[in-house]
Motif scaffolding. Structure first.
Motif, mmCIF file in Angstrom:
data_model
loop_
_atom_site.group_PDB
_atom_site.id
_atom_site.type_symbol
_atom_site.label_atom_id
_atom_site.label_comp_id
_atom_site.label_asym_id
_atom_site.label_seq_id
_atom_site.Cartn_x
_atom_site.Cartn_y
_atom_site.Cartn_z
ATOM 1 N N GLY A 124 13.801 10.031 -3.985
ATOM 2 C CA GLY A 124 13.133 11.078 -4.735
ATOM 3 C C GLY A 124 12.326 10.498 -5.878
ATOM 4 N N ALA A 125 11.496 11.316 -6.463
ATOM 5 C CA ALA A 125 10.594 10.853 -7.509
ATOM 6 C C ALA A 125 11.340 10.195 -8.670
ATOM 7 N N LYS A 126 12.433 10.790 -9.114
ATOM 8 C CA LYS A 126 13.165 10.222 -10.256
ATOM 9 C C LYS A 126 13.724 8.844 -9.932
ATOM 10 N N ALA A 127 14.347 8.703 -8.766
ATOM 11 C CA ALA A 127 14.913 7.405 -8.380
ATOM 12 C C ALA A 127 13.805 6.374 -8.165
ATOM 13 N N PHE A 128 12.698 6.793 -7.560
ATOM 14 C CA PHE A 128 11.570 5.876 -7.338
ATOM 15 C C PHE A 128 11.017 5.386 -8.670
ATOM 16 N N LYS A 129 10.804 6.313 -9.583
ATOM 17 C CA LYS A 129 10.250 5.940 -10.896
ATOM 18 C C LYS A 129 11.202 5.067 -11.683
ATOM 19 N N ALA A 130 12.499 5.217 -11.434
ATOM 20 C CA ALA A 130 13.500 4.398 -12.129
ATOM 21 C C ALA A 130 13.558 2.986 -11.548
ATOM 22 N N GLY A 131 12.785 2.756 -10.473
ATOM 23 C CA GLY A 131 12.744 1.414 -9.892
ATOM 24 C C GLY A 131 13.922 1.096 -9.006
ATOM 25 N N ALA A 132 14.429 2.119 -8.298
ATOM 26 C CA ALA A 132 15.580 1.911 -7.435
ATOM 27 C C ALA A 132 15.291 0.954 -6.272
ATOM 28 N N VAL A 133 14.008 0.753 -5.961
ATOM 29 C CA VAL A 133 13.615 -0.200 -4.918
ATOM 30 C C VAL A 133 12.699 -1.230 -5.553
ATOM 31 N N ALA A 134 12.938 -2.495 -5.231
ATOM 32 C CA ALA A 134 12.110 -3.570 -5.798
ATOM 33 C C ALA A 134 10.736 -3.578 -5.160
ATOM 34 N N ALA B 135 0.827 -1.208 0.000
ATOM 35 C CA ALA B 135 0.000 0.000 0.000
ATOM 36 C C ALA B 135 0.861 1.257 0.000
ATOM 37 N N ALA B 136 1.939 1.263 0.791
ATOM 38 C CA ALA B 136 2.806 2.444 0.868
ATOM 39 C C ALA B 136 3.508 2.698 -0.467
ATOM 40 N N GLN B 137 3.947 1.651 -1.131
ATOM 41 C CA GLN B 137 4.579 1.826 -2.442
ATOM 42 C C GLN B 137 3.590 2.456 -3.429
ATOM 43 N N ARG B 138 2.342 1.993 -3.389
ATOM 44 C CA ARG B 138 1.339 2.533 -4.320
ATOM 45 C C ARG B 138 1.012 3.982 -3.983
ATOM 46 N N ALA B 139 0.894 4.293 -2.695
ATOM 47 C CA ALA B 139 0.615 5.678 -2.294
ATOM 48 C C ALA B 139 1.772 6.600 -2.667
ATOM 49 N N LEU B 140 3.003 6.128 -2.531
ATOM 50 C CA LEU B 140 4.165 6.944 -2.905
ATOM 51 C C LEU B 140 4.173 7.182 -4.414
ATOM 52 N N GLN B 141 3.853 6.156 -5.175
ATOM 53 C CA GLN B 141 3.754 6.324 -6.633
ATOM 54 C C GLN B 141 2.712 7.387 -6.980
ATOM 55 N N TRP B 142 1.568 7.346 -6.317
ATOM 56 C CA TRP B 142 0.510 8.339 -6.541
ATOM 57 C C TRP B 142 0.998 9.747 -6.188
ATOM 58 N N ALA B 143 1.701 9.875 -5.055
ATOM 59 C CA ALA B 143 2.209 11.189 -4.634
ATOM 60 C C ALA B 143 3.155 11.768 -5.679
ATOM 61 N N TYR B 144 3.997 10.929 -6.243
ATOM 62 C CA TYR B 144 4.955 11.400 -7.243
ATOM 63 C C TYR B 144 4.301 11.606 -8.610
ATOM 64 N N ASP B 145 3.542 10.633 -9.077
ATOM 65 C CA ASP B 145 2.979 10.693 -10.431
ATOM 66 C C ASP B 145 1.806 11.668 -10.553
#
Length: 179
Positions: A169-179, A111-121
């Motif tokens: 940060g948003a760029k690193a998150f979007k690049a998939g820096a965490v599995a 859930a946290a990964q999805r919420a973070l994606q929403w916050a950034y995207d």
């Protein structure tokens, strides 16, 4: 629906607006001192109800807040996750909780990964924190699993001493820096 929250999905979960029927699960969580101490423990039902109403109002003031996390298989609320930024916070934070019986299943992480994606995207955030009381080792481990690092410690106006974890940060998150 009590807010303007979008509905987000993951493989197993739905993140949606709080509804009136969620109040009992949230109140039960908030009144459980052992579970809610580092989140916003309420010693009375009326204070827990006020917290639920505050959470709904947060969406109307900021345009973001805590989603109710629902298990797709059971259609039951299993927690809350979202972006929280009340008066006195140093900056918006990604927060999460799971209700009794939902621990150890990866629900908070998913859930946290999805919420973070929403916050950034969708919201355009470029950075995000999670503010965690030092004794909450499970949330610290989750923040670190998500790639966050301990940045500082500060005195939270409501919670006392908290550790501020900075997420990728948003760029690193979007690049998939965490599995």
């Amino acid at each position: 629906m009590l807010t303007n929250a979008p509905t987000l999905e993951t493989e197993r979960l739905i993140l949606r607006s709080p509804v009136t029927g969620d109040a009992e699960a949230v109140i039960a969580f908030l009144m459980d001192e052992g579970r809610a101490k580092g989140f916003g423990y309420c010693s009375t039902r009326s204070d827990a109800w006020r917290w639920f109403a505050l959470s709904v109002g947060h969406w109307h003031i900021h345009g973001y807040g805590y989603f109710t996390v629902v298990d797709k298989a059971t259609e039951m609320p299993v927690g809350m996750v979202g972006i929280w930024n009340p008066e006195g916070w140093p900056e918006p934070e990604l927060g999460w909780v799971v209700f009794d019986g939902a621990e150890g299943k990866g629900i908070a992480y998913e859930a946290a990964q999805r919420a973070l994606q929403w916050a950034y995207d969708d919201l355009g955030f470029t950075t995000m924190t999670s503010q965690i009381v030092p004794t909450n080792t499970r949330s610290i481990a989750l923040a670190e699993r998500m790639g966050a690092h301990h940045e500082s410690t500060y005195d939270n106006v409501h919670m006392g001493e908290e550790m501020l974890f900075r997420h990728l940060g948003a760029k690193a998150f979007k690049a998939g820096a965490v599995a």
